[in-house]
Design an enzyme around this catalytic site. Sequence first.
Site, PDB file in Angstrom:
ATOM      1  CE  LYS A   1     -69.352 -46.281 -40.974  1.00 32.19           C
ATOM      2  NZ  LYS A   1     -70.307 -47.121 -41.688  1.00 32.19           N
TER       3      LYS A   1
HETATM    4  O1  G3P Z   1     -74.050 -45.815 -44.343  1.00 31.76           O
HETATM    5  C1  G3P Z   1     -74.852 -46.119 -43.246  1.00 31.76           C
HETATM    6  C2  G3P Z   1     -75.890 -47.068 -43.697  1.00 31.76           C
HETATM    7  O2  G3P Z   1     -75.393 -48.362 -43.782  1.00 31.76           O
HETATM    8  C3  G3P Z   1     -77.148 -47.024 -42.914  1.00 31.76           C
HETATM    9  O3  G3P Z   1     -78.125 -47.175 -43.844  1.00 31.76           O
HETATM   10  O4  G3P Z   1     -80.359 -47.631 -44.662  1.00 31.76           O
HETATM   11  O5  G3P Z   1     -79.527 -48.720 -42.544  1.00 31.76           O
HETATM   12  O6  G3P Z   1     -80.074 -46.301 -42.585  1.00 31.76           O
HETATM   13  P1  G3P Z   1     -79.616 -47.472 -43.385  1.00 31.76           P
END
Ligand code: G3P
Length: 225
Positions: A84
Amino acid sequence: MKFFVDTASLDAIHEAHDMGVLDGVTTNPSLVKKEGNVDFHKRVFEICEVVDGDVSAEVTATDFNGMMEEAHTLANIHENVVVKIPLIKEGIKALKALSDEGIRTNCTLCFSPTQALIAAKAGASYISPFIGRVDDISSNGMQLIEEVIQIYDNYGFETEVLAASIRHPMHVKEAALAGADVATMPFETMTKLLDHPLTDRGLERFLDDWEDYKASRKAEAGMAG
Ligand code: G3P
């Protein structure tokens, strides 16, 4: 649509894997932090041993050389590892160099169609638009997914669209309708995809009726005997 679970928790990954519908895993530094005192590289290897699919592991360097060094270390952990890379200028250089080396990449922190376009030109294997975080700032995360898919279709880019920062089942439904290649989500969201009160009520009625049916068969058999 491929389903990835978005976590560094081995328990959640085992549970998702046991459902039989898991195609891969995405992690990020925040998700690793949630796991407490774990060795990151060891955890990536453990995840790869559970899941027969792509496992995204993120670099933390922000310069080209640092990203390349970390990317090589991560890619050497297991053949399932997808590196990533953040969507910044040095990251685009790293995406191109890694793509030339045949190392698969997931370009993360995508918030605009033009970012997605340049990541695809650099040869990213996956692009991760963060739809929940776009919604968080009163913008439209799903429109971002739709526009990225349209742009990739226009030019035949092979970069797969991985809908990320998914928060609830509607995100999954809309990403599927838009044609996203992958949805990555917390395990709780994956299980919520199953929830429907009519299913619960319908099953309860079927099972009640089955008990009544068995009781009446038993009573008739008793009368006949
Ligand atoms: O896939 C990316 C994710 O981990 C971010 O999620 O909910 O932290 O925006 P969030």
